[in-house]
Design an enzyme around this catalytic site. Structure first.
Site, PDB file in Angstrom:
ATOM      1  N   PRO A 245      57.731 101.119  51.205  1.00 32.46           N
ATOM      2  CA  PRO A 245      56.492 101.407  50.459  1.00 32.46           C
ATOM      3  C   PRO A 245      55.764 100.171  49.921  1.00 32.46           C
ATOM      4  CG  PRO A 245      58.371 101.853  49.085  1.00 32.46           C
ATOM      5  CD  PRO A 245      58.932 101.434  50.418  1.00 32.46           C
ATOM      6  N   CYS A 246      55.193  99.375  50.835  1.00 29.53           N
ATOM      7  CA  CYS A 246      54.453  98.182  50.402  1.00 29.53           C
ATOM      8  C   CYS A 246      53.220  98.553  49.583  1.00 29.53           C
ATOM      9  CB  CYS A 246      54.070  97.329  51.608  1.00 29.53           C
ATOM     10  SG  CYS A 246      53.233  98.219  52.926  1.00 29.53           S
ATOM     11  N   HIS A 247      52.751  99.809  49.697  1.00 29.25           N
ATOM     12  CA  HIS A 247      51.595 100.245  48.906  1.00 29.25           C
ATOM     13  C   HIS A 247      51.919 100.333  47.418  1.00 29.25           C
ATOM     14  CE1 HIS A 247      53.841 103.899  49.938  1.00 29.25           C
ATOM     15  NE2 HIS A 247      53.360 104.423  48.826  1.00 29.25           N
TER      16      HIS A 247
END
Length: 279
Positions: A245-247
């Site tokens: 989950p780089c967001h």
């Protein structure tokens, strides 16, 4: 969730339009004002939002607002635990149990994908069209194409492992993709990256859904507190969007930072997760 359902593209485009209207307004829009500007009734917009998120949240506009990232940082900021000194874990299982991952060895990574067969296919998701790629060990790529276009997403992922063999075979990877977006069953990940990137991506995996962290927190957690810029680069190079989950990585100021597949997608991801967690 049925990833074949083309409603995902429509829902994402509706939310994308809502984001633009909210950003352009000189005051916070009520549900009635927002839906009216979009040419639909408040009840219809409410229904669409609920279909998109899968639950009925209380405050629709709040999740889409530009200040949502800052609010998340204040309310749902996850301080990452320092990684143990032994270095890369190599494999693991996430606390919410649907995700299992293993990392490619540095030697394998240095070969640029030589000897790997990567199967790929296009799927629908709550965030529009998504390109998925996987080896026999798990998903190695997940790219959102609504903002970049499909050709750019395909070229981007293929360039990461230029010596691999690519085979179109959506059925082979469908169970992992469906488990990933439904967040149940088992989605396997095969992380292909440099050792520093793998450390950063493993840190991201410890940020729970609906929560956020900062680039500087990640740098501290992996034992490189001064490498914030390098961490930001590694976050941006994450090939498996959403599942790694780089967001959920933000600037310390509450700013969104960047997002490889387009900032509107990052905002939609954060809104979707916030609404589901808030409900």
């Amino acid at each position: 969730m049925n990833v074949q359902n083309p409603e995902g593209h429509y829902h994402y485009q509706v939310m994308r339009r809502a984001l633009d209207l909210i950003d352009a307004a000189d005051h916070p829009l009520s549900l009635e004002e927002l839906s009216g500007a979009m040419g639909m009734s408040a009840a219809h917009f409410q229904r669409l939002f609920t279909q998109w998120v899968g639950v009925s949240p209380k405050r629709y506009q709040q999740y889409l607002a530009l200040g949502q990232a800052r609010a998340l940082l204040a309310d749902r900021h996850t301080m990452l635990e320092a990684a143990d000194g032994a270095g890369l874990s190599g494999s693991g299982r996430l606390h919410d149990l649907f995700l299992r991952w293993e990392a490619m060895s540095p030697g394998e990574y240095a070969r640029g994908g030589a000897g790997l067969t990567i199967r790929w296919g296009w799927f629908d998701s709550p965030f529009g069209r998504v390109l998925a790629m996987g080896t026999d060990r798990g998903l190695c790529g997940l790219a959102f194409a609504e903002e970049t276009g499909e050709a750019v997403a395909m070229a981007d992922l293929r360039a990461r492992w230029p010596k691999a063999s690519y085979v179109e075979d959506a059925q082979a990877i469908r169970p992992w993709v469906e488990a990933g977006f439904a967040q149940k069953g088992e989605a396997r990940l095969h992380m292909i990256g440099a050792p520093f990137q793998i450390k950063v991506w493993e840190a991201l995996l410890s940020v729970p859904t609906g929560h956020v962290t900062t680039y500087s927190d990640i740098a501290a957690a992996i034992g490189r507190p001064r490498a914030v810029r390098a961490v930001g680069t590694a976050v941006g190079r994450n090939p498996v969007s959403f599942l790694i989950p780089c967001h959920r990585a933000l600037r310390k100021s509450g700013g969104l930072g960047g997002y490889h597949w387009g900032l509107p997608v990052k905002r939609a991801l954060l809104a979707w997760e916030s609404a589901r967690t808030g409900a």
